[in-house]
Design a protein around this motif. Sequence first.
Motif, mmCIF file in Angstrom:
data_model
loop_
_atom_site.group_PDB
_atom_site.id
_atom_site.type_symbol
_atom_site.label_atom_id
_atom_site.label_comp_id
_atom_site.label_asym_id
_atom_site.label_seq_id
_atom_site.Cartn_x
_atom_site.Cartn_y
_atom_site.Cartn_z
ATOM 1 N N SER A 1 0.826 -1.201 0.000
ATOM 2 C CA SER A 1 0.000 0.000 0.000
ATOM 3 C C SER A 1 0.862 1.253 0.000
ATOM 4 C CB SER A 1 -0.903 -0.007 1.236
ATOM 5 O OG SER A 1 -1.677 1.152 1.283
ATOM 6 N N ARG A 2 0.423 2.254 -0.756
ATOM 7 C CA ARG A 2 1.064 3.563 -0.781
ATOM 8 C C ARG A 2 -0.019 4.632 -0.830
ATOM 9 N NH1 ARG A 2 4.575 0.518 0.200
ATOM 10 N NH2 ARG A 2 6.692 0.496 -0.597
ATOM 11 N N ALA A 3 0.310 5.836 -0.378
ATOM 12 C CA ALA A 3 -0.658 6.938 -0.373
ATOM 13 C C ALA A 3 0.051 8.242 -0.687
ATOM 14 C CB ALA A 3 -1.359 7.030 0.978
ATOM 15 N N VAL A 4 -0.738 9.205 -1.175
ATOM 16 C CA VAL A 4 -0.208 10.527 -1.473
ATOM 17 C C VAL A 4 -1.285 11.573 -1.178
ATOM 18 C CG1 VAL A 4 -0.890 10.522 -3.915
ATOM 19 C CG2 VAL A 4 1.066 11.870 -3.208
ATOM 20 N N TRP B 1 -3.480 3.696 -2.615
ATOM 21 C CA TRP B 1 -3.493 2.633 -3.611
ATOM 22 C C TRP B 1 -2.899 1.384 -2.981
ATOM 23 C CZ3 TRP B 1 -0.207 3.074 -8.725
ATOM 24 C CH2 TRP B 1 -0.594 2.082 -9.621
ATOM 25 N N GLN B 2 -3.586 0.254 -3.135
ATOM 26 C CA GLN B 2 -3.063 -0.985 -2.563
ATOM 27 C C GLN B 2 -3.249 -2.150 -3.528
ATOM 28 O OE1 GLN B 2 -5.427 -1.381 1.002
ATOM 29 N NE2 GLN B 2 -6.707 -2.952 0.074
ATOM 30 N N PHE B 3 -2.341 -3.090 -3.452
ATOM 31 C CA PHE B 3 -2.431 -4.352 -4.176
ATOM 32 C C PHE B 3 -2.493 -5.467 -3.142
ATOM 33 C CE2 PHE B 3 -0.881 -2.118 -7.916
ATOM 34 C CZ PHE B 3 -1.522 -2.790 -8.951
ATOM 35 N N GLU B 4 -3.459 -6.368 -3.317
ATOM 36 C CA GLU B 4 -3.592 -7.536 -2.440
ATOM 37 C C GLU B 4 -3.388 -8.788 -3.267
ATOM 38 O OE1 GLU B 4 -6.887 -7.553 0.588
ATOM 39 O OE2 GLU B 4 -7.568 -5.948 -0.768
ATOM 40 N N GLN B 5 -2.760 -9.777 -2.638
ATOM 41 C CA GLN B 5 -2.487 -11.029 -3.321
ATOM 42 C C GLN B 5 -2.604 -12.174 -2.327
ATOM 43 O OE1 GLN B 5 1.514 -11.206 -4.882
ATOM 44 N NE2 GLN B 5 0.868 -12.461 -6.595
ATOM 45 N N ASP C 1 6.944 -5.665 -2.001
ATOM 46 C CA ASP C 1 6.935 -4.302 -1.494
ATOM 47 C C ASP C 1 7.959 -3.441 -2.222
ATOM 48 O OD1 ASP C 1 5.776 -2.454 0.529
ATOM 49 O OD2 ASP C 1 7.884 -2.304 1.121
ATOM 50 N N LYS C 2 9.139 -3.979 -2.463
ATOM 51 C CA LYS C 2 10.172 -3.216 -3.162
ATOM 52 C C LYS C 2 9.784 -2.966 -4.612
ATOM 53 C CE LYS C 2 13.609 -2.287 -0.490
ATOM 54 N NZ LYS C 2 13.866 -0.935 -0.144
ATOM 55 N N MET D 1 7.063 1.352 -7.749
ATOM 56 C CA MET D 1 6.287 1.723 -8.928
ATOM 57 C C MET D 1 5.037 2.509 -8.530
ATOM 58 S SD MET D 1 3.217 0.602 -10.652
ATOM 59 C CE MET D 1 2.962 -0.913 -9.800
ATOM 60 N N MET D 2 4.374 2.096 -7.469
ATOM 61 C CA MET D 2 3.169 2.780 -7.008
ATOM 62 C C MET D 2 3.479 4.203 -6.560
ATOM 63 S SD MET D 2 1.584 -0.477 -4.984
ATOM 64 C CE MET D 2 0.220 0.338 -4.202
#
Length: 163
Positions: A32-35, A122-126, A142-143, A148-149
């Motif tokens: 997850s990342r945020a701005v 924005w988050q990606f779950e797997q 995560d890296k 990229m996010m």
Amino acid sequence: MKLIKLIFFSVLSLFVVASFIGILLPSHVLVSRAVDIMAAKDSVKPYIVDIQRWKKWMEGMDQASVIIHSPVKADIAGTEVMITNITDSSVVSTWTPKKGIRQTSTVRIIGTNAQNQVIVQWQFEQQLPWYPWERLGSMMNDKILGTMMERNLNHLKELAEQN
């Protein structure tokens, strides 16, 4: 014969150790990342809900390997991307590679139109199977994804704040 036995038991032992380590790692991975964006919610949301507008802020979307079928469906370098749910404050999409594990992406827009600032998260779950190589490989998510996010969210920030 002794050499073959040694190789067999070495490989078997390595597999058992890798499986044990893999079992200790989580099967559900979340990146997850945020701005913070200094713009109204209505000026940010159009860039997120339409795959065709992703070209303006997402790296690689203008390459020949990207085929956009509609505002909600695209093929990005062999990965099928489908927006599955759009609400007032979020956009959910599934990313299904030809080989690999499907990921769910959620982009949340936190804020109101009355405010001139929103947070885009924005988050990606797997969900990973038990295979040790999948779980060990997920340590790099995560890296790889996170970097990229962050870049793409910063591009979105610049784009939204210009308008």
